[in-house]
Design a protein around this motif. Structure first.
Motif, PDB file in Angstrom:
ATOM      1  N   LEU B  59       0.820  -1.220   0.000  1.00 36.02           N
ATOM      2  CA  LEU B  59       0.000   0.000   0.000  1.00 36.02           C
ATOM      3  C   LEU B  59       0.855   1.271   0.000  1.00 36.02           C
ATOM      4  CD1 LEU B  59      -2.879  -1.153   2.373  1.00 36.02           C
ATOM      5  CD2 LEU B  59      -3.097  -0.587  -0.043  1.00 36.02           C
ATOM      6  N   PRO B  89      -3.625  -4.983  -6.792  1.00 31.52           N
ATOM      7  CA  PRO B  89      -4.595  -4.902  -5.690  1.00 31.52           C
ATOM      8  C   PRO B  89      -4.341  -3.714  -4.765  1.00 31.52           C
ATOM      9  CG  PRO B  89      -3.885  -7.172  -5.994  1.00 31.52           C
ATOM     10  CD  PRO B  89      -3.021  -6.336  -6.888  1.00 31.52           C
ATOM     11  N   LYS B  93      -6.973  -0.918  -3.661  1.00 38.54           N
ATOM     12  CA  LYS B  93      -7.361  -0.732  -2.268  1.00 38.54           C
ATOM     13  C   LYS B  93      -7.105   0.703  -1.814  1.00 38.54           C
ATOM     14  CE  LYS B  93      -7.673  -2.764   2.118  1.00 38.54           C
ATOM     15  NZ  LYS B  93      -7.543  -3.958   2.911  1.00 38.54           N
ATOM     16  N   GLU B  97     -11.733   4.089  -2.249  1.00 39.41           N
ATOM     17  CA  GLU B  97     -12.662   4.907  -1.461  1.00 39.41           C
ATOM     18  C   GLU B  97     -12.872   6.287  -2.094  1.00 39.41           C
ATOM     19  OE1 GLU B  97     -11.360   5.760   2.472  1.00 39.41           O
ATOM     20  OE2 GLU B  97      -9.620   6.902   1.800  1.00 39.41           O
ATOM     21  N   ALA B 120      -1.689  -6.424  -0.147  1.00 35.48           N
ATOM     22  CA  ALA B 120      -2.583  -5.272  -0.105  1.00 35.48           C
ATOM     23  C   ALA B 120      -3.562  -5.357   1.059  1.00 35.48           C
ATOM     24  CB  ALA B 120      -3.348  -5.163  -1.423  1.00 35.48           C
ATOM     25  N   TYR B 122      -6.004  -7.698   1.359  1.00 35.35           N
ATOM     26  CA  TYR B 122      -7.314  -8.244   0.980  1.00 35.35           C
ATOM     27  C   TYR B 122      -7.415  -9.684   1.476  1.00 35.35           C
ATOM     28  CZ  TYR B 122      -8.743  -4.554  -2.333  1.00 35.35           C
ATOM     29  OH  TYR B 122      -9.154  -3.397  -2.903  1.00 35.35           O
ATOM     30  N   PRO B 126     -11.265  -9.060  -4.377  1.00 34.88           N
ATOM     31  CA  PRO B 126     -12.385  -8.137  -4.599  1.00 34.88           C
ATOM     32  C   PRO B 126     -12.995  -8.306  -5.990  1.00 34.88           C
ATOM     33  CG  PRO B 126     -10.288  -6.954  -4.664  1.00 34.88           C
ATOM     34  CD  PRO B 126      -9.979  -8.344  -4.200  1.00 34.88           C
TER      35      PRO B 126
END
Lengths: 333, 616
Positions: B59, B89, B93, B97, B120, B122, B126
């Motif tokens: 991230l 990913p 992520k 949002e 990531a 998860y 997703p």
């Protein structure tokens, strides 16, 4: 030198004295240095207006006020950086930096070593009195271990710097040492420094008669302990001489011993000059004087000017209009 | 375009996101160039981590580039992307949002393996767990299709082939939005010319992406955004730091003084040093110093010698220059300091914008040491801000701060290239003669500007010494006289305050003059505040806005403007620094809107705050 009409003008020491009252303590070694520098300046053959003295902070840093040239009394330790900007952008000037042991080696240590490695056309005069004078007597980065001062009542526990070892380690192209009161040799060294292309650093052993009187008496008063380095001559003083040992360090032998070191300030490798810089009153009871190292290397400000010249030759003088319109553009009508 | 239908839309906000090593900045840049050439108005916001190659797939390693383009004039890179291109990913992520429901996601399915999903954070994939049903999801096997397209090119390793996937993505997006591709194809040839096989690989990947859009049934529609109706003239795209660099070169030309830049590499200011280093044929000297202190010192030394001395940095470097600025104040020499602000304190967040250095540049020096402060408001406005900062520095013989920030530095917009002949003459004169009988007094001031004469070394007869010690008025000799010091402190302050008479009045945007609320901003919030004010007005509310480009001295009508309104809102990316000054100087009960999130304001949030204040 000549004036703008081509008439020869002979300047004298008096022409370099400013109207400012000299405010060093009576008996300070700085007077002798000021006197020697003012006496030497006419020899340069450079008009007063083309000479600039830049200093930082400290007793030595008051020097520019007393010179009838352009001058800047700047910030603690920063004189080499300020002078670098000036000398790089104004190659027509003769730029001198006056600094002290605290100014050059403590707060300004970084600027000093980088000026030396760049080889900007600067002449740096480092007045070393091994004490902080202007702040009234604290130990300096060249004060000896064990020195009792106001800030070291139990004695200094710092290992001192050897200014010339640092200079040589920092890739300096000209490194020399002189004594404040030894006018003849001091001027000799200043002359060599002035002739050198690039950064020249001259350590001047300077007596602070208020806070560190007698720091250099071993050579200032006892002239027999001065080891004068002369290019092309064997390195000797009194009945002693210097030889480079198998491990590369300087060893003291009899003056008539075999294999004495013959001084070569132009040697491409700095190791012998460094070995000589390690000879001190404390280690061998003598202090080398004169030019340790004097080698040629590309000069920073010359290289800057050359890149600009080459770019202009290749691309032509820059045009603002063309610059703004370069690359991808589009028109809206 | 085949037979696929084309839909016409008025604006799009695209965000490219991937690993720091995925080439997202390059992809965004190229997409922006294509967009600029098409004639859309645009604004960009590159948003990347300070780490060069943060751990792949993580991230913190996600690098993003947002571009907003439209058929009308726009003010910001947009609050929330309508399209997100996610290369892995982590990129999905970190950015999901921000994407409103109904937005479009284009994801590289090849990167959604177990390892990357885990990195990531998860727990389930997703793409398979139904969590993305409120979006238009395009699953594209970007990596596999890129490698397939590159088969048979000799000299390209499989790793290099995989790295071409950003050009596949760029090709696909170029098709989707009808961007002209010639510029990118040429760019690839120029950029990778030394390795023809890489140029070939990227070209093929780009074409493959384009063709995939055209043929794949997954993309049923493509979109057109018509050119914007901007003022006529010739345009280019420009970032804030490039505009500053060009502004400095222009200032050098307009002042007829050589440009000397002293700088030490620091994010986000380094690109000014890099840019100016290219222009030696303009006589520009760039000096990469040993530290921030030397960078400022060398610039001041060059100024003493008659150059246009400039030093650039960001907050953590600017603090180190304070002593040099103080000397500049005492020496009264022209010097430009460019502070490209970033989030702090200390190292803070090097690549993220903030406006929290205002009080530092105003007051962060010992004693009474006033300096003018100017702030740029948009990437292209940086050009004029640099010239104006130079004008003031040269005319008043003073250090001048110019504030920008990471948002302006890296963000870009179309720029109507100015007619060089309309730029101001900012030339100044050196002293050449004694000014007091046959003596030269370096501190004898111009009675109007209070500026002292600038006598540069090399001028016969004007040899003089200046320094940090207090000087006697006129002669410049060292002085410890109490009355003289009081006079000199006041003279220096009056000189800077007097610049107010020489700068434009503050303009107020209050269309029908009926607003009772004023929004006052400065610096890079110009765009977000403008967009927010538009929103508020579109809802039928009345609001006035004004934007300060001069923070010291303030425009001379500022007090009068403030008193015209019942309520004053000051949005700042700090905790209220301008508000503090306004309250102190004008006794106005200004209200702050403050966010320090390391990113530009969301104009929708700001619009809500403005509306709430109006209704309050």
């Amino acid at each position: 030198m000549s004036d703008s009409n081509g008439n020869l003008i002979q300047l004298t020491a008096k022409d370099f004295k400013s109207d400012q009252e000299v405010r060093w303590c009576p008996g300070c070694g700085d007077y002798a240095i000021l006197n020697a520098v003012q006496g030497f300046m006419p020899e340069l053959g450079i008009a007063k207006e083309n000479i600039v003295f830049v200093s930082g902070i400290g007793c030595a840093a008051r020097f520019p006020y007393y010179m009838q040239t352009y001058g800047m009394h700047s910030i603690h330790g920063r004189a080499p950086a300020i002078a670098t900007g000036l000398a790089t952008s104004r190659r027509d000037l003769s730029v001198w930096v006056v600094t002290g042991d605290g100014d050059a080696l403590s707060i300004g240590g970084n600027h000093l070593i980088h000026a030396l490695r760049r080889n900007v056309n600067l002449k740096i005069l480092l007045f070393n009195n091994r004490i902080y004078g202007l702040t009234k007597g604290q130990y300096s980065p060249t004060s000896e271990r064990g020195k009792v001062t106001k800030s070291t009542p139990y004695g200094s526990i710092d290992q001192p710097f050897n200014p010339l070892s640092i200079a040589i380690g920092a890739e300096a192209t000209f490194v020399a040492r002189a004594i404040d009161t030894d006018k003849k040799e001091l001027v000799e060294v200043l002359r060599a420094a002035a002739e050198h292309k690039g950064t020249a650093i001259v350590e001047i052993l300077q007596n602070c008669n208020i806070y560190n009187d007698g720091a250099f008496d071993s050579v200032r008063e006892h002239k027999e302990n001065r080891l004068y380095l002369r290019a092309g001559e064997p390195v000797t003083w009194g009945d002693k001489g210097v030889r480079i040992g198998p491990d590369g360090s300087a060893e003291i032998v009899s003056a008539d011993a075999e294999g004495l070191l013959v001084h070569d300030p132009g040697h491409p490798e700095p190791s012998v000059a460094f070995a000589l810089s390690r000879l001190t009153w404390d280690t061998v009871g003598a202090v080398p004087m004169g030019v340790f190292r004097d080698v040629e290397r590309p000069v920073y400000d010359e290289a800057v000017a050359e890149q600009i010249r080459a770019a202009k030759e290749k691309q032509g003088d820059g045009e603002l209009e063309a610059l703004l319109h370069a690359g991808d553009t589009w028109t809206i009508s | 375009m085949g037979a696929k239908p084309v839909e016409r839309i008025d604006h799009v906000i695209v965000r490219f996101a991937g690993d720091s090593g995925d080439g997202m900045q390059l992809t965004g840049d190229r997409f922006t160039s294509e967009t600029a050439l098409l004639g859309n108005d645009l604004a960009t916001f590159p948003d990347f981590p300070a780490e060069i190659r943060a751990p792949a797939g993580s991230l913190p390693g996600v690098s993003g580039f947002q571009v907003h383009f439209a058929d009308h004039d726009i003010l910001t890179p947009g609050d929330r992307p309508s399209v997100l291109v996610a290369m892995n990913p982590a990129a999905l992520k970190a950015n999901l949002e921000d994407v409103p429901a109904g937005g479009t996601l284009i994801v590289n399915t090849d990167a959604f393996n177990e390892r990357n999903l885990q990195k990531a954070g998860y727990e389930t994939n997703p793409l398979e767990d139904g969590s993305l049903t409120s979006y238009h999801l395009h699953e594209v096997a970007l990596t596999a299709m890129t490698i397939e397209a590159l088969k048979g090119i000799e000299g390209v390793t499989s790793r290099e082939a995989e790295r071409s996937k950003n050009f596949f993505a760029l090709g696909l997006m170029s098709w989707l939005y009808h961007r002209p591709v010639e510029g990118t194809l040429e760019f690839i040839q120029t950029k990778f010319g030394k390795r023809p096989e890489i140029a070939e690989a990227n070209t093929r990947a780009f074409r493959a992406g384009y063709n995939y859009g055209e043929t794949s049934e997954d993309f049923a529609v493509s979109y057109e955004v018509a050119p914007a109706k901007l003022a006529p003239g010739r345009y280019r795209q420009i970032t804030g730091n490039t505009a500053l660099s060009y502004g400095l070169i222009a200032a050098s030309k307009l002042s007829k003084l050589p440009l000397f830049l002293g700088a030490y590499p620091i994010t986000p200011a380094s690109s000014i040093l890099e840019e100016l280093a290219r222009f030696k044929n303009f006589g520009v000297i760039t000096f990469q110093a040993e530290d921030e202190i030397a960078a400022a010192g060398a610039a001041l030394g060059a100024a003493f010698g008659g150059a246009l001395g400039v030093t650039t940095s960001a907050g953590p470097g600017v603090v180190l220059k304070a002593e040099t600025i103080g000397l500049g104040v005492a020496l009264e020499l022209p010097l430009l300091m460019l502070n490209i602000q970033r989030a702090g304190p200390s190292t803070g967040m090097p690549t993220k914008p903030e406006q929290a250095d205002l009080l530092m540049v105003l007051f962060g020096r010992n004693s009474e040491s006033p300096v003018p402060v100017i702030a740029a408001s948009t990437p292209s406005q940086c050009f004029h801000a640099a010239i104006e900062a130079a004008r003031i520095a040269l005319k008043y013989r003073t250090p001048v701060y110019l504030l920008s920030d990471a948002y302006l530095a890296n963000g870009s917009e179309p720029w109507l290239i100015p007619d060089v002949s309309t730029l101001p003459d900012i030339s100044t004169e050196f002293a050449t003669k004694p000014n007091e009988g046959d003596e030269f007094h370096p501190y004898k001031r111009d009675p109007e500007t209070l500026a002292r004469p600038w006598a540069v070394p090399g001028t016969p007869g004007l040899e003089h010494r200046i320094g940090g010690l207090e000087k006697a008025d006129g002669t410049g000799s060292i002085s410890y006289d109490p009355d003289n010091h009081d006079l000199m402190v006041r003279l220096r302050a009056r000189k800077i305050a007097g610049i107010a008479a020489d700068i434009p009045l503050l303009e107020v945007d209050d269309p029908d003059g009926e607003a009772t609320t004023l929004v006052l901003g400065w610096g890079s919030t110009y765009g977000p505040i403008g967009a927010a004010v538009r929103n508020v007005r579109a809802e039928g509310r009345k609001v006035a806005r004004a934007h300060l480009h001069y923070l010291n001295p303030f425009p001379r009508n500022l007090g009068e403007v403030l008193r015209r309104y019942d309520k004053v809102l000051i949005p700042e990316m700090n905790l209220g620094q301008l508000a503090l000054l306004i309250r102190a100087e004008f006794l106005v009960d200004a209200i702050g809107y403050n966010e320090v999130r390391g990113r530009p304001f969301q104009s929708s949030d700001l619009a809500d705050a403005i509306a709430a204040l109006i209704e309050a």
